[in-house]
Design a protein around this motif. Structure first.
Motif, PDB file in Angstrom:
ATOM      1  N   ASN B  83      -1.011  -9.532 103.784  1.00  0.00           N
ATOM      2  CA  ASN B  83      -1.230  -8.211 104.370  1.00  0.00           C
ATOM      3  C   ASN B  83       0.123  -7.641 104.757  1.00  0.00           C
ATOM      4  N   SER B  90      -2.903 -11.443 110.323  1.00  0.00           N
ATOM      5  CA  SER B  90      -4.147 -11.417 109.540  1.00  0.00           C
ATOM      6  C   SER B  90      -4.638 -12.834 109.264  1.00  0.00           C
ATOM      7  N   GLN B 249      -7.877  -4.849 114.774  1.00  0.00           N
ATOM      8  CA  GLN B 249      -7.191  -4.519 113.527  1.00  0.00           C
ATOM      9  C   GLN B 249      -7.623  -3.127 113.103  1.00  0.00           C
ATOM     10  N   THR B 251      -6.495   0.375 110.305  1.00  0.00           N
ATOM     11  CA  THR B 251      -5.693   0.879 109.191  1.00  0.00           C
ATOM     12  C   THR B 251      -5.459   2.376 109.353  1.00  0.00           C
ATOM     13  N   ASP B 252      -4.473   2.858 108.615  1.00  0.00           N
ATOM     14  CA  ASP B 252      -4.151   4.296 108.630  1.00  0.00           C
ATOM     15  C   ASP B 252      -3.791   4.710 107.208  1.00  0.00           C
ATOM     16  N   HIS B 254      -2.111   5.488 103.707  1.00  0.00           N
ATOM     17  CA  HIS B 254      -1.032   4.770 103.018  1.00  0.00           C
ATOM     18  C   HIS B 254       0.281   5.548 103.133  1.00  0.00           C
ATOM     19  N   ALA B 267      -3.232   3.646 114.167  1.00  0.00           N
ATOM     20  CA  ALA B 267      -3.757   2.293 113.969  1.00  0.00           C
ATOM     21  C   ALA B 267      -3.252   1.342 115.055  1.00  0.00           C
ATOM     22  N   GLY B 381       1.798  -3.861 110.003  1.00  0.00           N
ATOM     23  CA  GLY B 381       1.841  -3.959 108.549  1.00  0.00           C
ATOM     24  C   GLY B 381       2.059  -2.613 107.895  1.00  0.00           C
ATOM     25  N   ASN B 385       0.258   1.222 108.648  1.00  0.00           N
ATOM     26  CA  ASN B 385      -1.052   1.467 108.040  1.00  0.00           C
ATOM     27  C   ASN B 385      -1.948   0.233 108.041  1.00  0.00           C
ATOM     28  N   ASN B 386      -1.539  -0.844 108.685  1.00  0.00           N
ATOM     29  CA  ASN B 386      -2.439  -1.987 108.871  1.00  0.00           C
ATOM     30  C   ASN B 386      -1.908  -2.827 110.026  1.00  0.00           C
ATOM     31  N   VAL B 388      -2.463  -5.490 113.328  1.00  0.00           N
ATOM     32  CA  VAL B 388      -3.294  -6.558 113.901  1.00  0.00           C
ATOM     33  C   VAL B 388      -2.714  -6.936 115.262  1.00  0.00           C
TER      34      VAL B 388
END
Lengths: 116, 396
Positions: B83, B90, B249, B251-252, B254, B267, B381, B385-386, B388
């Motif tokens: 990830n 992750s 967790q 996301t947003d 890309h 995120a 991440g 956009n990702n 955790v």
């Protein structure tokens, strides 16, 4: 009026949100139907940077890269053609062009180049 | 759902480790975690390995299978988790879920990356492959470049200053100099990187307005944690268990350009809110945090978005020393990515290792947050956009 035919955004038919690049479902309403929207007009600079540690594929000392918003609200990233950051500022209008932005295996890769 | 505890940790010094392969590093840190957990001669139910780039950098895939074999953990289940720079957190998240569900009792999570065996532009290019392949990557944008854009927006919108960024850099380098696992052990001064006439040589512009000392180094390294059902922890070790009280967790988009306001880092906020809600705690309950300071600007923005400071106040708080040891919320007492280093697959695991050290009260004076009971980690991440995050608490 400048038209950047290569920069095609997608406007959600349901809620009007503009997407660039394309998505299979609208980021706001999850609609699946879109109208094509070609980027038009000058590009307003939203933010930018000058980077000196470049990735593979660039034979230049630095790159100036920015995010712009076209007159019809399409937003895109592009390279800014300038010798330095002098005179570059957020909010300025830039002239867009579709030109080579890097070479890959001897072939030119085209993209958005912005001129102060 | 069962409570899950970290019962063992292992980490090796980050830096340039020419003598070790990626598998060597993963094995060394894993053995330390197994020994620390009292499982040195036992097996585990499952193994998760966090790694972002061995397929690109080492031309090696299926890392988890290889590590299970090397550590004689066969026939455990084994998965590699990728990830981006949040691979580590992750992988831990997957281990936590596996135990919380009741499916497994013991899970080893190892994270590692070997980035220094390629030249700088290859490492930069490797990390940049997480950007959008059609509308970002071709322009030569890098992660430092994205951080530069974020910093400029923050300066314009919230009055962030260079001095505030430097405050983060000085703090984290100072803490890194006290951490035996740190990549960068060198102390720096504001004079050397900013005030002196030679500062432009010592600390050149890297991604305007960010300088070299706003950036984390490119590192080799690995870290590991041993997870276990809390109810079974005492079967293996007398270590104070550290409970994974919650994770989040989110996301947003890309691309940066598609975010309504790229300074928001939505995120980050969502991942932190989820983790705190699950833990039944708030940001004000946190005694010590490890945030993802790949760039100094990120520590400042994250410290606001997770709820430690109001929006626009993170830089001022850092400058006032509120994120230093003894401050309101000590952040990155390991030195953070900025000094400990950033072997991307290892980072999220190393953050949890450092918080476990803190919650066990195992660190020497100068790094230990007194009587720390609750810790927080945030692993970033992509370019936001990702995300955790974990809330960890010392089991009493």
């Amino acid at each position: 009026m400048n038209r950047m035919d290569q920069i095609v955004a997608y406007r959600c038919k349901k809620c009007g949100r503009i997407h660039y690049p394309c998505h299979d479902r609208c980021l706001d309403c999850k609609g699946r139907d879109f109208d094509r929207l070609v980027a038009e007009g000058d590009a307003k600079l939203l933010t930018y940077t000058q980077i000196f540690n470049l990735p593979w594929g660039f034979e230049v000392r630095f790159l100036i890269i920015g995010i712009v918003e076209f007159e019809n609200k399409v937003k895109a990233m592009g390279q800014i053609h300038a010798a330095s950051l002098e005179g570059i500022h957020a909010g300025m209008l830039l002239k867009p062009a579709w030109q080579p932005v890097r070479q890959v295996a001897g072939e030119a890769v085209y993209g958005l180049v912005l001129y102060p | 759902m069962r409570d899950v505890a970290v019962i063992g940790v292992g980490i090796i010094p980050f830096g340039r480790r020419d003598e070790d392969s990626l598998l060597d590093m993963l094995a060394y840190s894993s053995l330390k975690a197994l020994d620390d957990a009292g499982l040195g001669e036992k097996g585990v139910d499952a193994l998760y390995v966090a790694n972002m780039g061995a397929g690109i950098l080492q031309h090696q895939t299926a890392i988890a299978s290889a590590l299970a074999d090397r550590l004689s953990l066969l026939p455990c289940s084994a998965d590699t988790v990728e990830n981006g720079p949040a691979s580590g957190a992750s992988a831990i998240k997957n281990g936590v879920l596996a135990i919380a569900s009741g499916y497994y009792d013991t899970v080893l999570v190892a994270g590692g990356e070997k980035m220094r065996e390629v030249v700088g532009w290859k490492a930069t290019d490797f990390v940049a492959t997480l950007t959008h392949p059609q509308v970002e990557y071709p322009y030569g944008i890098t992660l430092p470049g994205m951080a530069g854009m974020l910093a400029r927006l923050y300066m314009e919108k919230y009055g962030l200053t260079e001095e505030q960024l430097i405050a983060v850099s000085l703090k984290n380098q100072r803490m890194g100099s006290l951490n035996p696992y740190s990549h960068v052990e060198m102390m720096i001064t504001k004079e050397g990187i900013h005030d002196h006439r030679d500062a432009i040589v010592n600390n050149p512009m890297a991604a305007d307005p960010l300088h070299l000392y706003d950036m984390c180094p490119v590192s080799d390294g690995a870290a590991a944690v041993m997870l276990c059902a809390l109810e079974k922890a005492s079967q293996f070790t007398s270590n104070v268990p550290v409970v994974v009280a919650g994770f989040g967790q989110a996301t947003d988009t890309h691309t940066l350009q598609e975010r309504d306001d790229p300074t928001e880092l939505k995120a980050v906020t969502l991942a932190a809110q989820q983790a705190f809600a699950r833990a039944g705690l708030t940001p004000q309950d946190v005694d010590v945090a490890e945030l993802h300071d790949a760039f100094t600007i990120l520590e400042i923005v994250e410290s606001e978005r997770v709820g430690f400071f109001k929006t626009g106040e993170g830089g001022k708080a850092a400058e006032r020393g509120e994120t230093a040891l003894g401050g309101k919320i000590p952040i990155n007492m390991s030195g953070g990515l900025k000094a400990r280093g950033h072997p991307v697959g290892a980072t999220g695991v190393a953050q949890v290792v450092d918080i476990v050290f803190q919650l066990r009260h195992a660190l020497p004076e100068g790094r230990q947050v007194k009587n720390a009971k609750v810790g927080f980690t945030l692993n970033f991440g992509g370019f936001g956009n990702n995300i955790v995050s974990f809330v960890l608490r010392r089991a009493e």
